[in-house]
Design a protein around this motif. Structure first.
Motif, PDB file in Angstrom:
ATOM      1  N   SER A 358       0.863  -1.186   0.000  1.00 29.31           N
ATOM      2  CA  SER A 358       0.000   0.000   0.000  1.00 29.31           C
ATOM      3  C   SER A 358       0.893   1.227   0.000  1.00 29.31           C
ATOM      4  N   TYR A 359       0.413   2.289  -0.618  1.00 27.86           N
ATOM      5  CA  TYR A 359       1.076   3.581  -0.429  1.00 27.86           C
ATOM      6  C   TYR A 359      -0.007   4.580  -0.051  1.00 27.86           C
ATOM      7  N   PHE A 360       0.403   5.681   0.558  1.00 25.51           N
ATOM      8  CA  PHE A 360      -0.531   6.491   1.322  1.00 25.51           C
ATOM      9  C   PHE A 360      -0.732   7.877   0.728  1.00 25.51           C
ATOM     10  N   HIS A 361      -1.874   8.479   1.047  1.00 25.26           N
ATOM     11  CA  HIS A 361      -2.161   9.822   0.555  1.00 25.26           C
ATOM     12  C   HIS A 361      -1.306  10.866   1.272  1.00 25.26           C
ATOM     13  N   SER A 362      -0.806  10.473   2.429  1.00 21.90           N
ATOM     14  CA  SER A 362       0.116  11.341   3.158  1.00 21.90           C
ATOM     15  C   SER A 362       1.206  10.453   3.727  1.00 21.90           C
ATOM     16  N   ASP A 363       2.470  10.756   3.419  1.00 20.92           N
ATOM     17  CA  ASP A 363       3.577   9.896   3.856  1.00 20.92           C
ATOM     18  C   ASP A 363       4.773  10.767   4.213  1.00 20.92           C
ATOM     19  N   PRO A 364       5.126  10.820   5.506  1.00 20.21           N
ATOM     20  CA  PRO A 364       6.212  11.713   5.931  1.00 20.21           C
ATOM     21  C   PRO A 364       7.609  11.202   5.580  1.00 20.21           C
ATOM     22  N   SER A 391       9.413  -7.554 -11.482  1.00 17.25           N
ATOM     23  CA  SER A 391       8.687  -6.724 -10.507  1.00 17.25           C
ATOM     24  C   SER A 391       7.306  -6.362 -11.045  1.00 17.25           C
ATOM     25  N   VAL A 392       6.555  -5.629 -10.247  1.00 15.58           N
ATOM     26  CA  VAL A 392       5.297  -5.052 -10.716  1.00 15.58           C
ATOM     27  C   VAL A 392       5.422  -3.533 -10.592  1.00 15.58           C
ATOM     28  N   VAL A 393       5.160  -2.856 -11.700  1.00 15.52           N
ATOM     29  CA  VAL A 393       5.309  -1.393 -11.774  1.00 15.52           C
ATOM     30  C   VAL A 393       3.925  -0.775 -11.665  1.00 15.52           C
ATOM     31  N   PHE A 394       3.829   0.365 -10.982  1.00 17.83           N
ATOM     32  CA  PHE A 394       2.519   1.022 -10.863  1.00 17.83           C
ATOM     33  C   PHE A 394       2.665   2.533 -10.985  1.00 17.83           C
ATOM     34  N   THR A 395       1.542   3.164 -11.304  1.00 20.37           N
ATOM     35  CA  THR A 395       1.523   4.611 -11.502  1.00 20.37           C
ATOM     36  C   THR A 395       0.460   5.241 -10.618  1.00 20.37           C
ATOM     37  N   TYR A 413       7.606   0.874  -8.016  1.00 18.35           N
ATOM     38  CA  TYR A 413       7.571  -0.574  -8.225  1.00 18.35           C
ATOM     39  C   TYR A 413       7.652  -1.311  -6.898  1.00 18.35           C
ATOM     40  N   THR A 414       7.196  -2.552  -6.932  1.00 18.72           N
ATOM     41  CA  THR A 414       7.363  -3.461  -5.796  1.00 18.72           C
ATOM     42  C   THR A 414       7.519  -4.851  -6.381  1.00 18.72           C
ATOM     43  N   ARG A 415       7.694  -5.843  -5.505  1.00 20.84           N
ATOM     44  CA  ARG A 415       7.748  -7.223  -5.997  1.00 20.84           C
ATOM     45  C   ARG A 415       7.196  -8.158  -4.934  1.00 20.84           C
ATOM     46  N   VAL A 416       6.748  -9.325  -5.386  1.00 21.00           N
ATOM     47  CA  VAL A 416       6.184 -10.313  -4.478  1.00 21.00           C
ATOM     48  C   VAL A 416       7.290 -10.856  -3.588  1.00 21.00           C
ATOM     49  N   ARG A 417       7.002 -10.961  -2.281  1.00 16.93           N
ATOM     50  CA  ARG A 417       7.952 -11.591  -1.355  1.00 16.93           C
ATOM     51  C   ARG A 417       7.685 -13.096  -1.292  1.00 16.93           C
ATOM     52  N   LEU A 422       3.518  -8.462   3.366  1.00 15.34           N
ATOM     53  CA  LEU A 422       3.419  -7.120   2.793  1.00 15.34           C
ATOM     54  C   LEU A 422       4.812  -6.623   2.444  1.00 15.34           C
ATOM     55  N   ASN A 423       4.970  -6.031   1.270  1.00 17.19           N
ATOM     56  CA  ASN A 423       6.279  -5.545   0.853  1.00 17.19           C
ATOM     57  C   ASN A 423       6.285  -4.025   0.783  1.00 17.19           C
ATOM     58  N   ASP A 424       7.489  -3.485   0.814  1.00 13.86           N
ATOM     59  CA  ASP A 424       7.677  -2.054   0.631  1.00 13.86           C
ATOM     60  C   ASP A 424       7.621  -1.749  -0.870  1.00 13.86           C
ATOM     61  N   PHE A 425       7.741  -0.481  -1.244  1.00 11.64           N
ATOM     62  CA  PHE A 425       7.785  -0.083  -2.649  1.00 11.64           C
ATOM     63  C   PHE A 425       8.849   0.990  -2.791  1.00 11.64           C
ATOM     64  N   SER A 426       9.256   1.247  -4.012  1.00  8.84           N
ATOM     65  CA  SER A 426      10.264   2.275  -4.246  1.00  8.84           C
ATOM     66  C   SER A 426       9.846   3.135  -5.428  1.00  8.84           C
TER      67      SER A 426
END
Length: 476
Positions: A358-364, A391-395, A413-417, A422-426
């Motif tokens: 997941s990524y968030f609408h607000s992330d410090p 990997s899996v790329v997202f926009t 992008y992220t990838r399956v662990r 749950l994985n992080d993304f970059s």
């Protein structure tokens, strides 16, 4: 996660908003060509660097960006040409499929005022969509077309006609073929308005908020199917062609399949409400035939749901119970977050699929970003950008930063662990200089073997602002 830098190489510019980016090989051809579908109803393809029109159905598309009550605000719209899929044997049979919002079907909408659930007022938590024949926003259709031997596309038949309650959450890149089953997969959002007021996504009879497989080999011999909202309103021959893979969908930018050895990982994204955007992955699933769902509903019991995928909406937004957010006191910068549907969050807590990321609408965090809405999810198997291979790329359509214009979308992008957690993304950094122009990242596409990635960018959030689109290839 390793930081990745890429280049955006422009392929075509000054087009309308690109909703679908795909490649295929035309009958009688040997080269894979990039096809671009725009929200207003054009389909182009690139031929030796020249843009050519494949099909133009603009007269058949609902008038977009109008400001009637309950529709859209100032040109923003989520209707139009939303899905394009080529049959796996397109090169030989010329079959392709469209999903679009039909011209002349504008209705007043299912609710007269803005909806937000109030956990203190039970009346707001269990609304019913009544008088559906008159209280709806528009009609979506899913059609089968054929490219005739004279090179002219022609409609063959209508597969589904769907009445939609609101203008938004109709899905985008909503038609894709499954390489596992050979079936056409329709991904459809919950119907819109925010917070899924009628809880359509969890209701087994509602077509909204589901991932549906359509067996296009079966001919129903029904020329013009009835306009419906529920599976039990469909004629039995059409029910026979449908199975449901998943429910609990809020809004969804398609489905992507990644072959690993002899099985496929499926990736789907769920566009968030106020907190988070979410990407899910699954390998094993057991779809339920619509005839079984209807029979279970008639008997008033639950169908066997072992192996059936539930993304958790509307009780859950990604990994969080769905919340309503309001500001605290005047002098506070904090927000109060209240669980909107506590009972539903409890009911679906163990039935739902856990997110991949997941990524968030607000992330410090300094290396992350605040998102707005997920617009594309694609597996990538190419070797030219080695860090992204597998990997899996997202926009996301736009970074939710407070720095103001010009707006910029974001790639990540992220990838399956291997442990299934749950994985992080970059964030994927890009070099392209958009200057003072806004750049909303509106679509993501790939070629047939997933070794190339294409990005659709638009200069505005309004469909009424024309010819502000550019399609790029993402390159090392």
């Amino acid at each position: 996660m390793i930081k990745v830098k890429v280049r955006l190489r422009p392929i075509v510019s000054k087009i309308n908003l690109p909703t679908v980016l795909k490649t295929t090989i035309l009958p009688g051809d040997s080269i894979e060509r990039l096809f671009i579908a725009t929200q207003v109803g054009e389909i182009f393809y690139i031929d030796n660097g020249v843009i050519r029109t494949f099909l133009d159905i603009r007269p058949q598309i609902i008038k977009l960006g109008t400001s009637e009550p309950g529709v859209s605000r100032g040109g923003y719209d989520e209707r139009g040409l939303l899905g394009l899929a080529f049959h796996p044997q397109f090169t030989y049979n010329g079959l392709f499929y469209l999903h679009y919002s039909v011209a002349g079907t504008q209705g007043p909408g299912a609710l007269t005022k803005h909806f937000k659930p109030d956990p203190c007022d039970p009346k707001t938590l269990n609304l019913r969509w009544t008088n559906r024949e008159t209280k709806y926003n528009h009609i979506d259709t899913v059609e089968e077309w054929i490219l005739q031997s004279n090179g002219q596309p022609q409609k063959r038949r209508t597969l589904l006609n769907l009445r939609r309650p609101f203008f938004n959450h109709n899905g985008v890149n909503s038609l894709n073929f499954s390489p596992e089953t050979g079936k056409l997969v329709l991904t459809t959002g919950d119907g819109g308005a925010g917070y899924d007021p009628f809880n359509s996504s969890q209701d087994n009879m509602e077509i909204a908020g589901k991932i549906i497989e359509i067996d296009v080999v079966k001919n129903t011999f029904i020329g013009n199917p009835p306009v419906v909202t529920r599976f039990n309103e469909l004629p039995v021959p059409i029910q026979d062609t449908l199975t449901v893979i998943a429910k609990g969908v809020r809004n969804i930018p398609g489905i992507s399949y990644q072959r690993i050895y002899n099985q496929y990982i499926k990736y789907v994204g769920n566009v968030g409400q106020d907190l988070a955007e979410t990407i899910f992955s699954f390998v094993h699933y057991r779809p339920i035939p619509v005839t079984q769902l209807v029979q279970a509903s008639l008997r008033n019991n639950e169908p066997k749901q072992k192996g059936f995928i539930n993304l958790g909406w509307r009780g859950w937004e990604g990994a969080f119970p769905t919340s309503t957010i309001k500001g605290c006191s005047e002098n506070s910068t904090s927000d109060e977050k209240t669980i909107a549907y506590y009972n539903e969050a409890v009911k679906t807590s163990v039935k739902r699929l856990q997110p991949l990321t997941s990524y968030f609408h607000s992330d410090p965090r300094p290396d992350k970003f605040g998102g707005t809405a997920l617009t594309g999810v694609q597996a990538f198997m190419g070797n030219e950008i080695p860090t992204l291979t597998g990997s899996v790329v997202f926009t996301d359509i736009a970074r939710n930063e407070e720095s103001g214009p010009p707006v910029r979308g974001v790639l990540a992008y992220t990838r399956v662990r291997t442990d299934g957690k749950l994985n992080d993304f970059s964030v994927i950094e890009t070099d392209y200089n958009f200057g003072s122009q806004s750049a909303y990242y509106v679509s993501l596409g790939t070629n047939l073997d997933q070794t190339r990635l294409y990005l659709g960018v638009y200069g505005s959030m309004k469909v009424t602002d024309v010819n502000q689109g550019t399609v790029f290839e993402i390159v090392p």
